[in-house]
Design an enzyme around this catalytic site. Sequence first.
Site, short mmCIF file in Angstrom:
data_model
loop_
_atom_site.label_atom_id
_atom_site.label_comp_id
_atom_site.label_asym_id
_atom_site.label_seq_id
_atom_site.Cartn_x
_atom_site.Cartn_y
_atom_site.Cartn_z
N GLU A 62 55.23 -99.14 -70.00
CA GLU A 62 54.81 -97.86 -70.56
C GLU A 62 55.96 -97.30 -71.39
O GLU A 62 57.00 -96.91 -70.85
CB GLU A 62 54.44 -96.88 -69.44
CG GLU A 62 53.84 -95.60 -69.98
CD GLU A 62 53.58 -94.54 -68.91
OE1 GLU A 62 54.44 -94.34 -68.04
OE2 GLU A 62 52.51 -93.90 -68.97
N GLU A 85 48.95 -89.08 -59.81
CA GLU A 85 48.48 -89.39 -61.17
C GLU A 85 49.65 -89.96 -61.94
O GLU A 85 50.59 -89.23 -62.27
CB GLU A 85 47.93 -88.14 -61.84
CG GLU A 85 46.57 -87.80 -61.27
CD GLU A 85 45.92 -86.64 -61.96
OE1 GLU A 85 44.86 -86.23 -61.51
OE2 GLU A 85 46.49 -86.13 -62.94
N CYS A 111 49.58 -89.86 -70.73
CA CYS A 111 49.27 -90.93 -69.77
C CYS A 111 48.04 -91.73 -70.19
O CYS A 111 47.93 -92.92 -69.92
CB CYS A 111 49.06 -90.34 -68.39
SG CYS A 111 47.81 -89.05 -68.36
P1 NAD Z 1 58.75 -88.33 -63.61
O1 NAD Z 1 58.08 -89.13 -62.56
O2 NAD Z 1 60.11 -88.70 -64.02
O3 NAD Z 1 58.85 -86.79 -63.17
C1 NAD Z 1 57.70 -86.06 -62.81
C2 NAD Z 1 58.11 -84.96 -61.85
O4 NAD Z 1 58.55 -85.58 -60.64
C3 NAD Z 1 59.26 -84.07 -62.31
O5 NAD Z 1 58.99 -82.75 -61.93
C4 NAD Z 1 60.45 -84.64 -61.55
O6 NAD Z 1 61.48 -83.69 -61.33
C5 NAD Z 1 59.79 -85.02 -60.25
N1 NAD Z 1 60.51 -86.02 -59.46
C6 NAD Z 1 61.31 -87.02 -59.88
N2 NAD Z 1 61.80 -87.72 -58.83
C7 NAD Z 1 61.25 -87.16 -57.72
C8 NAD Z 1 61.35 -87.43 -56.33
N3 NAD Z 1 62.12 -88.41 -55.86
N4 NAD Z 1 60.67 -86.66 -55.47
C9 NAD Z 1 59.88 -85.66 -55.92
N5 NAD Z 1 59.76 -85.34 -57.22
C10 NAD Z 1 60.44 -86.09 -58.12
O7 NAD Z 1 57.73 -88.32 -64.83
P2 NAD Z 1 57.98 -87.71 -66.28
O8 NAD Z 1 58.90 -88.61 -66.99
O9 NAD Z 1 58.30 -86.25 -66.15
O10 NAD Z 1 56.51 -87.81 -66.89
C11 NAD Z 1 56.02 -88.89 -67.58
C12 NAD Z 1 55.16 -89.77 -66.69
O11 NAD Z 1 54.04 -89.02 -66.18
C13 NAD Z 1 54.54 -90.95 -67.42
O12 NAD Z 1 54.66 -92.10 -66.64
C14 NAD Z 1 53.07 -90.55 -67.56
O13 NAD Z 1 52.18 -91.63 -67.72
C15 NAD Z 1 52.85 -89.80 -66.31
N6 NAD Z 1 51.67 -88.93 -66.42
C16 NAD Z 1 50.52 -89.30 -65.76
C17 NAD Z 1 49.37 -88.52 -65.89
C18 NAD Z 1 48.09 -88.90 -65.19
O14 NAD Z 1 47.21 -88.07 -65.11
N7 NAD Z 1 47.93 -90.12 -64.72
C19 NAD Z 1 49.39 -87.37 -66.68
C20 NAD Z 1 50.58 -87.04 -67.33
C21 NAD Z 1 51.72 -87.83 -67.19
#
Ligand code: NAD
Length: 503
Positions: free
Chosen positions: A396, A265, A299
């Site tokens: 975004e 997601e 999101c």
């Molecule tokens: P992010 O991708 O930076 O981090 C999300 C999670 O992934 C964190 O726990 C982080 O530690 C982990 N992570 C980072 N690198 C990783 C890797 N290489 N391997 C495994 N895990 C890893 O996202 P964010 O900045 O925390 O959140 C914001 C983003 O989330 C925005 O792009 C938003 O649109 C998206 N989002 C999407 C939805 C949806 O339902 N589509 C809902 C909420 C947020």
Amino acid sequence: MTDFNDNCTKLNGYLERFRDTGILNRIGGQDRAGGNGWFETLSPVDASVICNVAHGVAADIDTAATAASDAFAAWRDMPATERKKILIRIAEGIEARAEEIALLECWDTGQAFRFMSKAALRGAENFRYFADQVVQARDGQHMKSPSLMNITSRVPIGPVGVITPWNTPFMLSTWKIAPALAAGCTVVHKPAEASPLTARVLVEIAEAAGLPPGVLNTVNGFGDDAGKALCEHPKIKAIAFVGESKTGSMITKQGADTLKRNHLELGGKNPVIVFEDADLDRALDAVIFMIYSINGERCTSSSRLLIQDSIRAEFEAKLTARVNAIKVGHPLDPATEVGPLISKEHFDKVTSYFDIALQDGATVAAGGQAPQGPGYFVQPTLFTKATNQMRIAQEEIFGPVLTSIPFKSEEDALQIANDTAYGLTGYVWTNDLTRAIRVSDQLEAGMIWVNSENVRHLPTPFGGVKSSGIGRDGGDWSFEFYMEQKHVGFATGQHKIPKLGAL
Ligand code: NAD
């Protein structure tokens, strides 16, 4: 003011234990230190240290994956009615601690109390909803063929990894963890490093509700070590991920060697299309709500306003006045509508678009500035006179920042709306029924609301297309991810079996 002061006093009470002991990982029903000491979590309100957090690394993920694997068979085989009772008790536990969860979430993420109090309760709803599905989740079909009675059933896939982001972290975690547990999976949860507080509360509630040790394990840490190790771990059968699109791509690569099933997601740059025949007062309320609530760190936010030329000037004038009146403030103040952004890094990213907008030739109609620190506050911002080619229309931003783009015709609106890498949601405002049908049919998005803001209904599928993700949450779609289909064919008679080597 009294409510604000009350909230501050209560928060201080709830934080005391975290300040004393820090947040430990929870593995196999036990508190565990992180393999790499501690990291600090800061409050976006004033950049102060909230507490230490166990810095989990690959070794901690391995211990947690083993605990989840060891706990799997017993959890899978526990009678569905028993698992259901535990999930309902978790929902009750969340409701009982909803205020604590909301206040901690506000302090940890900068989200306003008015939204977080609801988000905590939605976490409970997620557990109640999936608890109701537990008993039927494994049911299948009966498909008779000439020689066989074929039946299908669903079985839980095994231990799964859940990786969550920092925007509304509690609600999003429950959204993944509740169906995983309902399916009969065990879980290793890696919460976002920027917002670890409420994940700890969730695992406490779950264990107090009778969830056996090892069924839900929480390992704090960073994406590039703990997160990566979770994706790579052979005992983990699937990864449910919510986060950025570029991280989603890494999740896929990291899981390739172990053939991981991934549910992604991801991000969005969602259009809200307002046609001249719409109920413009309601459209205005929805446009504002869908980008400036939850700090725009959402999101599904409608970050691109596509506004028909004929009504643009009047609509934008009303919009500007409302955006300027949005109350930015302390997240614990019940009157606050927009709080500070999650972190310095994210604040720098969001505010960098103020210059980018001007360089690209857009107009800053509202906001475009950040009040003096120490917290990561930004003014709700509106860019007008934008084109869809500008970076403010394509990237975004993930803050309280709206880009308004004019359009002439329906074809024009559709072309602009679909001209993006993302495809999470679309919002259409029109009173012309056939147009609503045409436009929603052609919009490239996983979810579309007509004459409505995003109103989540748990049985419906939630997810995106294009760079916004792969897979769906909600209803039975969640179970499709956390479970495997199993087919068994029973011979009904003596059908002819080919005889090789039997001449
Ligand atoms: P992010 O991708 O930076 O981090 C999300 C999670 O992934 C964190 O726990 C982080 O530690 C982990 N992570 C980072 N690198 C990783 C890797 N290489 N391997 C495994 N895990 C890893 O996202 P964010 O900045 O925390 O959140 C914001 C983003 O989330 C925005 O792009 C938003 O649109 C998206 N989002 C999407 C939805 C949806 O339902 N589509 C809902 C909420 C947020």
